[in-house]
Design an enzyme around this catalytic site. Structure first.
Site, mmCIF file in Angstrom:
data_model
loop_
_atom_site.group_PDB
_atom_site.id
_atom_site.type_symbol
_atom_site.label_atom_id
_atom_site.label_comp_id
_atom_site.label_asym_id
_atom_site.label_seq_id
_atom_site.Cartn_x
_atom_site.Cartn_y
_atom_site.Cartn_z
ATOM 1 N N ASP A 192 5.912 1.123 0.821
ATOM 2 C CA ASP A 192 4.930 1.356 -0.230
ATOM 3 C C ASP A 192 5.623 1.171 -1.570
ATOM 4 O O ASP A 192 6.717 1.697 -1.786
ATOM 5 C CB ASP A 192 4.339 2.762 -0.142
ATOM 6 C CG ASP A 192 3.142 2.892 -1.068
ATOM 7 O OD1 ASP A 192 2.106 2.265 -0.765
ATOM 8 O OD2 ASP A 192 3.253 3.579 -2.095
ATOM 9 N N THR A 193 4.995 0.410 -2.444
ATOM 10 C CA THR A 193 5.568 0.114 -3.762
ATOM 11 C C THR A 193 4.686 0.707 -4.844
ATOM 12 O O THR A 193 3.459 0.561 -4.794
ATOM 13 C CB THR A 193 5.700 -1.411 -3.960
ATOM 14 O OG1 THR A 193 6.540 -1.940 -2.924
ATOM 15 C CG2 THR A 193 6.298 -1.748 -5.317
#
Length: 190
Positions: free
Chosen positions: A72-73
């Protein structure tokens, strides 16, 4: 070719898929719907790791000899978390916030393998030059920032014309800190 365990990439991101291909990692894609909400009070790196771990936990009962790779960014600027934009106008608003400033990109990664959750993150500083309203609106109209944290892709036009420099991993900003992922997969292969 490496001797890594087979990898399940739990991501529809074409950028993450391409990075794994470039790394010569054998993978297949399996997607599951996951609630990406998180508790209040977490730091940006804790948020990224928390969500990546939630994505991996969705596979808890399904996997045997494969590594589930989730990521997840998020983008953080001035204490504010910028996720994916909800509308094109929201994307324009986010890009104006980033214009002429430095922000941080955090990617949390979770490798779920043989019942163990191997969690880590990377952070990169991104320096945007001052963007004109026309450059921002043209990018939002021509490209699809809707699936990108902070409303931009470093590898797309807005990144190519707007980013002056980065401190840290380029691939982390793309969406997967490949150097760290490779080292962790190497460790799991032992």
């Amino acid at each position: 070719m490496n001797n890594f365990p087979k990898v399940i990439l739990a991501s529809k991101s074409p950028r993450r898929q391409e990075l794994l291909r470039l790394m010569d990692i054998d993978f297949r894609i399996v997607l599951k719907e996951v609630d990406e909400s998180y508790p209040d009070g977490l730091s940006p790196e804790e948020i990224a790791v928390y969500i990546a771990t939630k994505k991996a936990e969705a596979f808890d009962e399904d996997v045997t000899n494969e590594v589930v790779l989730t990521a997840d960014t998020i983008v953080s600027i001035d204490g504010e978390i910028l996720g994916k934009p909800e509308t094109p106008e929201h994307a324009v608003e986010m890009l104006h916030k980033l214009s002429g400033k430095v922000h941080k990109v955090y990617t949390g990664v979770c490798l779920f393998y043989k019942g163990e959750y191997n969690k880590f993150y990377d952070v990169s500083e991104v320096f945007f030059r001052q963007l004109t309203d026309e450059e921002i609106r043209s990018y939002v109209a021509d490209k699809s920032p809707m699936d990108k944290a902070g409303s931009y892709g470093i590898q797309e036009r807005i990144g190519l014309i707007g980013i002056e420099r980065i401190n840290g991993s380029y691939t982390n900003v793309v969406g997967l800190p490949t150097e760290k992922v490779y080292q962790q997969l190497k460790r799991l292969a032992v």
